[in-house]
Design a protein around this motif. Structure first.
Motif, PDB file in Angstrom:
ATOM      1  N   GLU A  74       0.846  -1.191   0.000  1.00  0.00           N
ATOM      2  CA  GLU A  74       0.000   0.000   0.000  1.00  0.00           C
ATOM      3  C   GLU A  74       0.882   1.242   0.000  1.00  0.00           C
ATOM      4  O   GLU A  74       1.817   1.354   0.790  1.00  0.00           O
ATOM      5  CB  GLU A  74      -0.906   0.011   1.238  1.00  0.00           C
ATOM      6  N   ARG A  75       0.573   2.151  -0.910  1.00  0.00           N
ATOM      7  CA  ARG A  75       1.398   3.353  -1.039  1.00  0.00           C
ATOM      8  C   ARG A  75       1.093   4.323   0.099  1.00  0.00           C
ATOM      9  O   ARG A  75      -0.069   4.657   0.342  1.00  0.00           O
ATOM     10  CB  ARG A  75       1.116   4.029  -2.376  1.00  0.00           C
ATOM     11  N   GLY A  76       2.113   4.726   0.819  1.00  0.00           N
ATOM     12  CA  GLY A  76       1.919   5.653   1.925  1.00  0.00           C
ATOM     13  C   GLY A  76       1.583   7.054   1.437  1.00  0.00           C
ATOM     14  O   GLY A  76       2.187   7.548   0.485  1.00  0.00           O
ATOM     15  N   SER A  77       0.619   7.684   2.067  1.00  0.00           N
ATOM     16  CA  SER A  77       0.272   9.056   1.715  1.00  0.00           C
ATOM     17  C   SER A  77      -0.249   9.788   2.935  1.00  0.00           C
ATOM     18  O   SER A  77      -0.711   9.178   3.900  1.00  0.00           O
ATOM     19  CB  SER A  77      -0.774   9.095   0.587  1.00  0.00           C
ATOM     20  N   SER A  78      -0.145  11.106   2.894  1.00  0.00           N
ATOM     21  CA  SER A  78      -0.670  11.967   3.952  1.00  0.00           C
ATOM     22  C   SER A  78      -1.432  13.102   3.290  1.00  0.00           C
ATOM     23  O   SER A  78      -1.100  13.510   2.173  1.00  0.00           O
ATOM     24  CB  SER A  78       0.468  12.545   4.800  1.00  0.00           C
ATOM     25  N   TRP A  79      -2.442  13.616   3.988  1.00  0.00           N
ATOM     26  CA  TRP A  79      -3.232  14.671   3.381  1.00  0.00           C
ATOM     27  C   TRP A  79      -3.765  15.647   4.418  1.00  0.00           C
ATOM     28  O   TRP A  79      -3.874  15.335   5.604  1.00  0.00           O
ATOM     29  CB  TRP A  79      -4.373  14.092   2.545  1.00  0.00           C
ATOM     30  N   VAL A  80      -4.089  16.827   3.922  1.00  0.00           N
ATOM     31  CA  VAL A  80      -4.686  17.894   4.719  1.00  0.00           C
ATOM     32  C   VAL A  80      -5.934  18.357   3.990  1.00  0.00           C
ATOM     33  O   VAL A  80      -5.913  18.512   2.759  1.00  0.00           O
ATOM     34  CB  VAL A  80      -3.707  19.086   4.884  1.00  0.00           C
ATOM     35  N   VAL A  81      -7.026  18.557   4.731  1.00  0.00           N
ATOM     36  CA  VAL A  81      -8.245  19.116   4.138  1.00  0.00           C
ATOM     37  C   VAL A  81      -8.285  20.594   4.486  1.00  0.00           C
ATOM     38  O   VAL A  81      -8.331  20.970   5.656  1.00  0.00           O
ATOM     39  CB  VAL A  81      -9.503  18.405   4.656  1.00  0.00           C
ATOM     40  N   MET A  82      -8.228  21.428   3.463  1.00  0.00           N
ATOM     41  CA  MET A  82      -8.191  22.877   3.647  1.00  0.00           C
ATOM     42  C   MET A  82      -9.311  23.519   2.830  1.00  0.00           C
ATOM     43  O   MET A  82      -9.371  23.362   1.612  1.00  0.00           O
ATOM     44  CB  MET A  82      -6.827  23.417   3.186  1.00  0.00           C
ATOM     45  N   LYS A  83     -10.216  24.205   3.517  1.00  0.00           N
ATOM     46  CA  LYS A  83     -11.365  24.844   2.864  1.00  0.00           C
ATOM     47  C   LYS A  83     -12.134  23.859   1.992  1.00  0.00           C
ATOM     48  O   LYS A  83     -12.539  24.159   0.862  1.00  0.00           O
ATOM     49  CB  LYS A  83     -10.899  26.049   2.030  1.00  0.00           C
ATOM     50  N   GLY A  84     -12.328  22.675   2.528  1.00  0.00           N
ATOM     51  CA  GLY A  84     -13.113  21.657   1.839  1.00  0.00           C
ATOM     52  C   GLY A  84     -12.375  20.900   0.758  1.00  0.00           C
ATOM     53  O   GLY A  84     -12.922  19.974   0.163  1.00  0.00           O
ATOM     54  N   PHE A 115      -0.295  14.043  -0.389  1.00  0.00           N
ATOM     55  CA  PHE A 115       1.120  13.960  -0.715  1.00  0.00           C
ATOM     56  C   PHE A 115       1.624  12.538  -0.521  1.00  0.00           C
ATOM     57  O   PHE A 115       1.152  11.821   0.366  1.00  0.00           O
ATOM     58  CB  PHE A 115       1.935  14.900   0.192  1.00  0.00           C
ATOM     59  N   VAL A 116       2.592  12.152  -1.354  1.00  0.00           N
ATOM     60  CA  VAL A 116       3.314  10.892  -1.173  1.00  0.00           C
ATOM     61  C   VAL A 116       4.776  11.233  -0.936  1.00  0.00           C
ATOM     62  O   VAL A 116       5.214  12.374  -1.158  1.00  0.00           O
ATOM     63  CB  VAL A 116       3.167   9.958  -2.396  1.00  0.00           C
ATOM     64  N   SER A 117       5.547  10.275  -0.487  1.00  0.00           N
ATOM     65  CA  SER A 117       6.956  10.516  -0.187  1.00  0.00           C
ATOM     66  C   SER A 117       7.698  10.988  -1.442  1.00  0.00           C
ATOM     67  O   SER A 117       7.575  10.401  -2.512  1.00  0.00           O
ATOM     68  CB  SER A 117       7.592   9.234   0.343  1.00  0.00           C
ATOM     69  N   GLY A 118       8.448  12.083  -1.283  1.00  0.00           N
ATOM     70  CA  GLY A 118       9.204  12.631  -2.405  1.00  0.00           C
ATOM     71  C   GLY A 118       8.364  13.348  -3.438  1.00  0.00           C
ATOM     72  O   GLY A 118       8.814  13.602  -4.558  1.00  0.00           O
ATOM     73  N   ASP A 119       7.156  13.699  -3.101  1.00  0.00           N
ATOM     74  CA  ASP A 119       6.202  14.308  -4.043  1.00  0.00           C
ATOM     75  C   ASP A 119       6.760  15.594  -4.639  1.00  0.00           C
ATOM     76  O   ASP A 119       7.403  16.393  -3.961  1.00  0.00           O
ATOM     77  CB  ASP A 119       4.901  14.625  -3.297  1.00  0.00           C
ATOM     78  N   ARG A 120       6.479  15.791  -5.952  1.00  0.00           N
ATOM     79  CA  ARG A 120       6.856  17.043  -6.623  1.00  0.00           C
ATOM     80  C   ARG A 120       5.679  17.634  -7.391  1.00  0.00           C
ATOM     81  O   ARG A 120       5.839  18.598  -8.134  1.00  0.00           O
ATOM     82  CB  ARG A 120       7.992  16.805  -7.631  1.00  0.00           C
ATOM     83  N   GLY A 121       4.472  17.063  -7.197  1.00  0.00           N
ATOM     84  CA  GLY A 121       3.357  17.418  -8.056  1.00  0.00           C
ATOM     85  C   GLY A 121       2.474  18.553  -7.592  1.00  0.00           C
ATOM     86  O   GLY A 121       1.673  19.074  -8.371  1.00  0.00           O
ATOM     87  N   HIS A 122       2.567  18.968  -6.329  1.00  0.00           N
ATOM     88  CA  HIS A 122       1.662  19.995  -5.826  1.00  0.00           C
ATOM     89  C   HIS A 122       2.050  21.370  -6.370  1.00  0.00           C
ATOM     90  O   HIS A 122       3.239  21.681  -6.512  1.00  0.00           O
ATOM     91  CB  HIS A 122       1.685  20.010  -4.295  1.00  0.00           C
ATOM     92  N   PRO A 123       1.064  22.215  -6.691  1.00  0.00           N
ATOM     93  CA  PRO A 123       1.378  23.558  -7.225  1.00  0.00           C
ATOM     94  C   PRO A 123       2.267  24.396  -6.302  1.00  0.00           C
ATOM     95  O   PRO A 123       3.012  25.253  -6.787  1.00  0.00           O
ATOM     96  CB  PRO A 123      -0.018  24.208  -7.367  1.00  0.00           C
ATOM     97  N   LEU A 124       2.216  24.152  -5.002  1.00  0.00           N
ATOM     98  CA  LEU A 124       3.018  24.935  -4.050  1.00  0.00           C
ATOM     99  C   LEU A 124       4.245  24.172  -3.569  1.00  0.00           C
ATOM    100  O   LEU A 124       4.814  24.495  -2.522  1.00  0.00           O
ATOM    101  CB  LEU A 124       2.155  25.320  -2.838  1.00  0.00           C
ATOM    102  N   ILE A 125       4.675  23.152  -4.332  1.00  0.00           N
ATOM    103  CA  ILE A 125       5.715  22.249  -3.841  1.00  0.00           C
ATOM    104  C   ILE A 125       7.029  22.954  -3.534  1.00  0.00           C
ATOM    105  O   ILE A 125       7.728  22.615  -2.567  1.00  0.00           O
ATOM    106  CB  ILE A 125       5.934  21.076  -4.825  1.00  0.00           C
ATOM    107  N   VAL A 141      -3.422  16.518  10.191  1.00  0.00           N
ATOM    108  CA  VAL A 141      -2.900  15.741   9.066  1.00  0.00           C
ATOM    109  C   VAL A 141      -3.371  14.299   9.202  1.00  0.00           C
ATOM    110  O   VAL A 141      -3.320  13.722  10.289  1.00  0.00           O
ATOM    111  CB  VAL A 141      -1.352  15.782   9.037  1.00  0.00           C
ATOM    112  N   MET A 142      -3.841  13.735   8.104  1.00  0.00           N
ATOM    113  CA  MET A 142      -4.265  12.334   8.078  1.00  0.00           C
ATOM    114  C   MET A 142      -3.235  11.512   7.292  1.00  0.00           C
ATOM    115  O   MET A 142      -2.710  11.988   6.277  1.00  0.00           O
ATOM    116  CB  MET A 142      -5.635  12.193   7.415  1.00  0.00           C
ATOM    117  N   LYS A 143      -2.967  10.293   7.769  1.00  0.00           N
ATOM    118  CA  LYS A 143      -1.993   9.426   7.102  1.00  0.00           C
ATOM    119  C   LYS A 143      -2.544   8.008   7.069  1.00  0.00           C
ATOM    120  O   LYS A 143      -3.147   7.557   8.046  1.00  0.00           O
ATOM    121  CB  LYS A 143      -0.658   9.471   7.865  1.00  0.00           C
ATOM    122  N   ASN A 144      -2.332   7.306   5.960  1.00  0.00           N
ATOM    123  CA  ASN A 144      -2.921   5.969   5.825  1.00  0.00           C
ATOM    124  C   ASN A 144      -2.066   4.870   6.435  1.00  0.00           C
ATOM    125  O   ASN A 144      -2.548   3.755   6.655  1.00  0.00           O
ATOM    126  CB  ASN A 144      -3.199   5.650   4.347  1.00  0.00           C
TER     127      ASN A 144
END
Length: 475
Positions: free
Chosen positions: A340-350, A355-365, A428-431
């Motif tokens: 199972e791929r590890g990930s963490s997330w934040v819910v902001m304004k709905g 994010f995953v480890s080493g992520d580069r995909g977020h607009p604010l990375i 922060v939520m993490k699976n």
């Protein structure tokens, strides 16, 4: 029947829908004279219950007249089919059209807030419940309690619980289990004592919550006494979940031999979850021999159990046994086992930011990594040294530290820090389970930035504040 009325027709429509015989229900509905709102509601509820949401929505839009049951049926159907955002939108539309929600409406929409992990939306729904004087209703109160618990706000859960009028067993179990999830073991015991004084009889869910509380708070002796009590006096209620909890209590306390003996002498056959509790404890205490025995038992029950492979591989890695790590990973590939791929997330304004480890995909990375570099320097000033046992790859020490700083929970925290108001709390939520080095880092970050950081991993909630975690480093 010599004579049929609207109740007869609606009963048959309901019966067909509950049996999954949708086409026959549709035929009856078409032939039915004098359709009233109850018949329309039965069709909408049936469509949603059978996974035909579009048909339910279409019928809802065609209704000549709607009542609260119509809206609630649609909201409940959307929620049950995982369309949580749509359920919230329908709820908002319902309010705007002047239809007052009932207890069932609140139960469904709060469940959707929980599904979205959107505590801000849950607070808005809570406000509506207060205005309608339904906050203290036991059904609505229980739903609010669980929503706040699952979204990381245990203090709000307790506040809601105290205001519920006519508490039932679900209320007491929910607050006990919620306290356990957040590592508030003493709270769970206090609520249990209050439950007994109020005259409620504990059930199997109560005891699961109590044993979980003992496990997550390191209360070995209390755990022993509860387990002895339920096995001796409540044997009819004892199930595999209780044994899993007790194995976890013993294992986390370092009593690995006793935990293993308990599994071997269980009155029922242990399942993979019981053995996984033991394997997890072996990982915490770096006992390779016991871990290999536990893993062997798991694979005999479930050859494709990815969690067992990962725990065993990580144990080998932290011990520097890279050949065994490689062998385990090869076995996973040959067996078609996917980690199972590890990930963490934040819910902001709905909106969910994942994010995953080493992520580069977020607009604010770039800003996120810049924030993490700043934090890294600040933490070194207060004496932080990376624990490279949690960099589970055979690479140079410098690379190990870089990899640790790219873990998904750190990226999620970096994003939350640059995207929220200074001083506000972060959830922060993490699976998967948070790693030991990240746990230490988040403690230090909470002190450096002066914020409370709540992290939910696969096992529990951690509340980090002023450099300390609510779990007291026991998880």
């Amino acid at each position: 029947m010599p004579e049929r009325n609207v109740v007869s027709w609606t009963t048959m429509v309901n019966g067909y829908m509950k049996s999954g015989r949708v086409e026959e229900a549709e035929g009856l509905f078409r032939d039915m004279p004098g359709k009233d709102v109850a018949a329309w509601n039965a069709m909408i509820h049936g469509y949603c219950g059978n996974g035909r949401l579009q048909d339910g929505l279409r019928l809802f839009e065609c209704m000549p007249r709607r009542n609260v049951v119509s809206w609630t049926s649609l909201i409940g159907g959307l929620d049950q089919n995982g369309k949580h955002e749509d359920a919230l939108m329908v709820f908002i539309k319902m309010i705007r059209e002047g239809v007052f929600p009932n207890q069932s409406t609140f139960t469904s929409v709060l469940n959707s807030c929980r599904g979205l992990e959107a505590v801000d939306k849950g607070r808005e729904v809570h406000t509506v419940a207060i205005k309608l004087d339904l906050e203290t209703d036991v059904s609505v109160g229980n739903s609010l309690l669980v929503m706040y618990t699952e979204c990381g706000n245990v203090h709000d859960s307790v506040a809601v619980f105290k205001r519920i009028e006519g508490k039932n067993t679900v209320s007491w179990n929910s607050i006990i289990v919620g306290s356990a999830q957040h590592g508030c073991g003493i709270w769970a015991l206090i609520f249990f004592n209050q439950m007994l004084r109020t005259g409620f009889e504990p059930d199997e869910f109560t005891f699961t919550g109590l044993l979980s509380a003992c496990s997550r708070s390191g209360m070995l002796q209390k755990g022993r006494r509860f387990f002895e009590y339920i096995t001796r006096y409540k044997s009819a209620s004892v199930d595999l979940q209780h044994y899993t909890c007790m194995v976890d209590i013993l294992g986390r306390s370092g009593k690995l031999h006793e935990a293993e003996e308990l599994v071997k002498n269980m009155p029922m056959k242990p399942n993979s979850m019981v053995w996984l509790a033991l394997l997890s404890a072996c990982r915490v205490h770096s006992n390779v021999d016991a871990a290999e025995r536990a893993a062997k038992s798991i694979f005999s029950l479930d050859p494709h159990c990815s969690a067992a492979y990962v725990l065993l591989s990580n144990l080998y890695a932290s011990a520097g046994r890279w050949a065994d790590v490689s062998r385990t990973r090869v076995r996973m590939r040959h067996g078609g086992v996917v980690k199972e791929r590890g990930s963490s997330w934040v819910v902001m304004k709905g909106k969910k930011h994942e994010f995953v480890s080493g992520d580069r995909g977020h607009p604010l990375i770039e800003r996120i990594y810049e924030k993490l570099r700043w934090l890294r320097e600040k933490l070194k000033e207060v004496g932080y040294v990376a624990d490279q046992r949690f960099a589970l790859h055979d690479v140079e020490d410098e690379q190990k530290e870089e990899m640790l700083w790219c873990h998904s929970e750190r990226l999620a925290i970096g994003f939350a820090l640059i995207s929220s108001v200074e001083g506000s709390g972060i959830t922060v939520m993490k699976n998967l389970r948070v790693c030991g080095d990240c746990h230490e880092v988040i403690k230090l970050i909470s002190g450096v930035v002066g914020r409370e950081i709540v992290v939910r991993d696969s096992g529990r909630f951690h509340h980090f504040k002023n450099g300390v975690c609510s779990c007291s480093d026991y998880w």
